[in-house]
Design an enzyme around this catalytic site. Structure first.
Site, PDB file in Angstrom:
ATOM      1  N   ASP A 105      -6.284   7.341  10.446  1.00 22.87           N
ATOM      2  CA  ASP A 105      -6.104   6.514  11.644  1.00 22.87           C
ATOM      3  C   ASP A 105      -6.400   7.268  12.933  1.00 22.87           C
ATOM      4  O   ASP A 105      -5.793   7.014  13.966  1.00 22.87           O
ATOM      5  CB  ASP A 105      -4.686   5.905  11.682  1.00 22.87           C
ATOM      6  CG  ASP A 105      -4.398   5.166  10.399  1.00 22.87           C
ATOM      7  OD1 ASP A 105      -5.245   4.355  10.000  1.00 22.87           O
ATOM      8  OD2 ASP A 105      -3.362   5.432   9.784  1.00 22.87           O
ATOM      9  N   LYS A 119     -11.746   6.741  13.466  1.00 22.02           N
ATOM     10  CA  LYS A 119     -13.084   7.019  12.930  1.00 22.02           C
ATOM     11  C   LYS A 119     -13.987   5.789  12.973  1.00 22.02           C
ATOM     12  O   LYS A 119     -15.169   5.900  13.281  1.00 22.02           O
ATOM     13  CB  LYS A 119     -12.983   7.505  11.474  1.00 22.02           C
ATOM     14  CG  LYS A 119     -12.234   8.793  11.294  1.00 22.02           C
ATOM     15  CD  LYS A 119     -12.120   9.180   9.832  1.00 22.02           C
ATOM     16  CE  LYS A 119     -11.221   8.275   9.010  1.00 22.02           C
ATOM     17  NZ  LYS A 119      -9.799   8.272   9.385  1.00 22.02           N
ATOM     18  N   GLY A 153      -8.350   1.517   6.398  1.00 21.71           N
ATOM     19  CA  GLY A 153      -8.300   0.414   7.348  1.00 21.71           C
ATOM     20  C   GLY A 153      -9.093   0.826   8.559  1.00 21.71           C
ATOM     21  O   GLY A 153      -8.579   1.466   9.447  1.00 21.71           O
ATOM     22  N   HIS A 154     -10.372   0.518   8.572  1.00 21.96           N
ATOM     23  CA  HIS A 154     -11.239   0.952   9.661  1.00 21.96           C
ATOM     24  C   HIS A 154     -11.369  -0.179  10.680  1.00 21.96           C
ATOM     25  O   HIS A 154     -11.906  -1.236  10.384  1.00 21.96           O
ATOM     26  CB  HIS A 154     -12.608   1.365   9.115  1.00 21.96           C
ATOM     27  CG  HIS A 154     -12.527   2.556   8.195  1.00 21.96           C
ATOM     28  ND1 HIS A 154     -13.542   2.953   7.373  1.00 21.96           N
ATOM     29  CD2 HIS A 154     -11.520   3.448   7.994  1.00 21.96           C
ATOM     30  CE1 HIS A 154     -13.171   4.037   6.694  1.00 21.96           C
ATOM     31  NE2 HIS A 154     -11.950   4.342   7.048  1.00 21.96           N
ATOM     32  N   GLN A 173      -9.313   8.086   5.409  1.00 20.49           N
ATOM     33  CA  GLN A 173      -8.080   8.867   5.527  1.00 20.49           C
ATOM     34  C   GLN A 173      -8.347  10.119   6.374  1.00 20.49           C
ATOM     35  O   GLN A 173      -9.245  10.108   7.191  1.00 20.49           O
ATOM     36  CB  GLN A 173      -7.509   9.231   4.149  1.00 20.49           C
ATOM     37  CG  GLN A 173      -7.000   8.036   3.347  1.00 20.49           C
ATOM     38  CD  GLN A 173      -8.087   7.290   2.589  1.00 20.49           C
ATOM     39  OE1 GLN A 173      -8.943   7.893   1.979  1.00 20.49           O
ATOM     40  NE2 GLN A 173      -8.055   5.980   2.623  1.00 20.49           N
TER      41      GLN A 173
HETATM   42  P1  IMP Z   1      -2.708   5.788  -1.266  1.00 17.89           P
HETATM   43  O1  IMP Z   1      -3.982   6.335  -0.698  1.00 17.89           O
HETATM   44  O2  IMP Z   1      -2.637   4.284  -1.200  1.00 17.89           O
HETATM   45  O3  IMP Z   1      -2.399   6.329  -2.624  1.00 17.89           O
HETATM   46  O4  IMP Z   1      -1.512   6.295  -0.320  1.00 17.89           O
HETATM   47  C1  IMP Z   1      -1.134   7.657  -0.248  1.00 17.89           C
HETATM   48  C2  IMP Z   1      -0.780   8.042   1.168  1.00 17.89           C
HETATM   49  O5  IMP Z   1      -1.941   7.993   1.994  1.00 17.89           O
HETATM   50  C3  IMP Z   1       0.240   7.098   1.838  1.00 17.89           C
HETATM   51  O6  IMP Z   1       1.042   7.864   2.718  1.00 17.89           O
HETATM   52  C4  IMP Z   1      -0.644   6.156   2.642  1.00 17.89           C
HETATM   53  O7  IMP Z   1       0.042   5.579   3.721  1.00 17.89           O
HETATM   54  C5  IMP Z   1      -1.722   7.116   3.095  1.00 17.89           C
HETATM   55  N1  IMP Z   1      -2.998   6.462   3.401  1.00 17.89           N
HETATM   56  C6  IMP Z   1      -3.910   5.983   2.514  1.00 17.89           C
HETATM   57  N2  IMP Z   1      -4.973   5.467   3.155  1.00 17.89           N
HETATM   58  C7  IMP Z   1      -4.746   5.631   4.471  1.00 17.89           C
HETATM   59  C8  IMP Z   1      -5.515   5.334   5.642  1.00 17.89           C
HETATM   60  O8  IMP Z   1      -6.641   4.821   5.604  1.00 17.89           O
HETATM   61  N3  IMP Z   1      -4.935   5.676   6.845  1.00 17.89           N
HETATM   62  C9  IMP Z   1      -3.730   6.279   6.909  1.00 17.89           C
HETATM   63  N4  IMP Z   1      -2.984   6.582   5.846  1.00 17.89           N
HETATM   64  C10 IMP Z   1      -3.493   6.264   4.631  1.00 17.89           C
HETATM   65 MG    MG Z   2      -6.935   3.387   9.427  1.00 18.37          MG
END
Ligand code: IMP
Ligand code: MG
Length: 414
Positions: free
Chosen positions: A22, A25, A49-50, A219
């Site tokens: 977040d 990007k 979530g872009h 991420q």
């Molecule tokens: P997962 O990727 O769904 O397995 O989540 C693992 C961790 O990564 C959690 O803390 C999520 O909130 C975090 N996370 C996964 N994708 C994103 C993203 O795109 N932005 C921010 N945090 C993320």
């Molecule tokens: Mg995001």
């Protein structure tokens, strides 16, 4: 003999987040996209979530690369875990807006099936009082199932050779009733039918024609499965060099690291510079810090130079984009963390702090606040300039882009 292409080769660019995701990007990819032919995703899945805002309209993509609003060719590399259901939804959304997506999905991508989504929830529940706070999109389990050689690739839904029964048996072994795959298979075949291709060779072909590609990371570095704050990380690598592995291309790219001028984290896990109380809430409200995928409030904190130095080095970052500077105009104080304190000693190396990262306390340097700094008309006020100067000095990289609002136009090149 074939002549070597004379076309001037433009360099590919890898965009990665330097924090816990977040960082903004999506907006940066959209901003620089004009100079590139295609945008390619190399990691993660629909957990991303872009967000891109154009003319007041907010576009959020979870799986598609952020190049859609600019009409760029979209590529999804073998390193991505693809959920065909989400893919179908996002394509339908674009079609609804009259945009046809020029998309190619690599046939070697891991597919997220209903099994992995059930597993994601079950494993979180199994963790009891210490869940990771995953997005429950099945991404971590999909990478795990790939490593176990139980997950289908995109090409496997078109052949009769893949053994779906073993995954079913594995679920029974986990005491989970296996969900039916019938509808899922039908939808997957439909959505992937015309889209499959060799993305690695497509990137090579574009480069051969002198066209460059953006490798869009999802991420952030601190969520990398090997280098991040394990186990509170995502299921995949997130660092820049994984772009090469996740797309099947050369590592020779420019790397642009994106950082937000404060820090956020969604989900559980260590966060040394977290701001509790009123100020944290204010920054969350002003910065709209709610998860784009799950809607969860993001935890908010000050900038952490210990973590950022580690992230900048791991990614080989020479250029940085700083986002959301406008948000700090609403904060009457400004701090950056320059070291951690643990049992009376100071640590400024993230690796050294890693075993104790849940217990360290931040050591802050107070800076001149950006309060009412008024970022307007492409002008950087002196307080912002000196803040950026500190970042360049500490991270040994140039800040070339400053973003001070959601809109595409609110970006300054330095
Ligand atoms: P997962 O990727 O769904 O397995 O989540 C693992 C961790 O990564 C959690 O803390 C999520 O909130 C975090 N996370 C996964 N994708 C994103 C993203 O795109 N932005 C921010 N945090 C993320
Ligand atoms: Mg995001």
């Amino acid at each position: 003999m074939r002549k070597l292409s004379k076309a001037k080769k433009k360099k590919n660019a890898t965009i990665v987040g330097l924090q816990w995701g977040d960082e903004g990007k999506g907006k940066i990819v959209d901003y620089i996209a004009d100079d590139f032919e295609a945008v390619a995703r190399f990691n993660g899945g629909s957990n991303a979530g872009h967000t891109i805002v154009i003319g007041g309209e907010r576009h959020i993509f979870h799986l598609l690369p952020s190049g859609a609003p600019k009409g760029k060719e979209l590529l999804i590399g073998p390193g991505v875990a693809v959920d065909p259901v989400v893919l179908s939804e996002e394509l339908a959304l674009l079609e609804g807006r009259g945009t046809h997506a020029d998309l190619r999905v690599d046939g070697r991508c891991t597919l997220v099936t209903p099994f992995e989504k059930v597993m994601d929830v079950a494993i979180e529940e199994m963790r009891g009082a210490r869940p990771l706070g995953t997005t429950r999109r099945g991404v971590g389990p999909a990478y795990a199932m790939r490593a176990l050689r139980l997950a289908p690739r995109a090409i496997d839904v078109f052949s009769n050779n893949f053994d779906f029964n073993s995954a079913r048996t594995f679920h029974r072994f986990l005491r989970e009733p296996p969900p039916s795959l019938r509808d899922w298979l039908r939808l997957s075949r439909k959505v992937l039918k015309e889209k499959l291709g060799d993305v690695a060779s497509r990137v090579a072909e574009l480069n051969e024609d002198g066209k460059a590609v953006i490798f869009e990371g999802s991420q952030g570095t601190l969520l990398d499965v090997f280098y991040g704050t394990y186990p509170y990380v995502t299921g995949a690598p997130t660092i820049a060099n994984y772009a090469a592995a996740g797309l099947g291309v050369s590592t020779n790219t420019d790397v642009l690291g994106v950082l937000k001028c404060y820090t956020t984290r969604v989900g559980a896990g260590p966060f040394p510079t977290e701001i509790r109380g009123r100020l944290g809430e204010k920054i969350r409200e002003v910065g709209s810090e709610y998860g784009a995928t799950t809607g969860r409030p993001r935890r908010v904190g000050w900038l952490d130079l210990v973590a950022l130095k580690y992230a900048a080095r791991l990614n080989g970052v020479k250029e940085i984009a700083v986002s959301k500077v406008d948000v700090l105009e609403h904060a009457e104080e400004l701090k950056v963390c320059i070291a951690y304190r643990l049992d009376g000693r100071e640590i400024d190396d993230f690796y050294e702090a890693l075993p104790f990262i849940e217990d360290v306390k931040p050591v802050y340097r107070e800076l001149k606040p950006l309060f009412h700094a008024e970022m307007t008309d492409g002008h950087l006020p002196s307080a912002v300039e000196s803040f950026i100067g500190l970042l360049e000095d500490q991270l040994k990289a140039r800040v070339t882009l400053v973003s001070y609002g959601e809109e595409r136009s609110r970006t300054i090149e330095r």
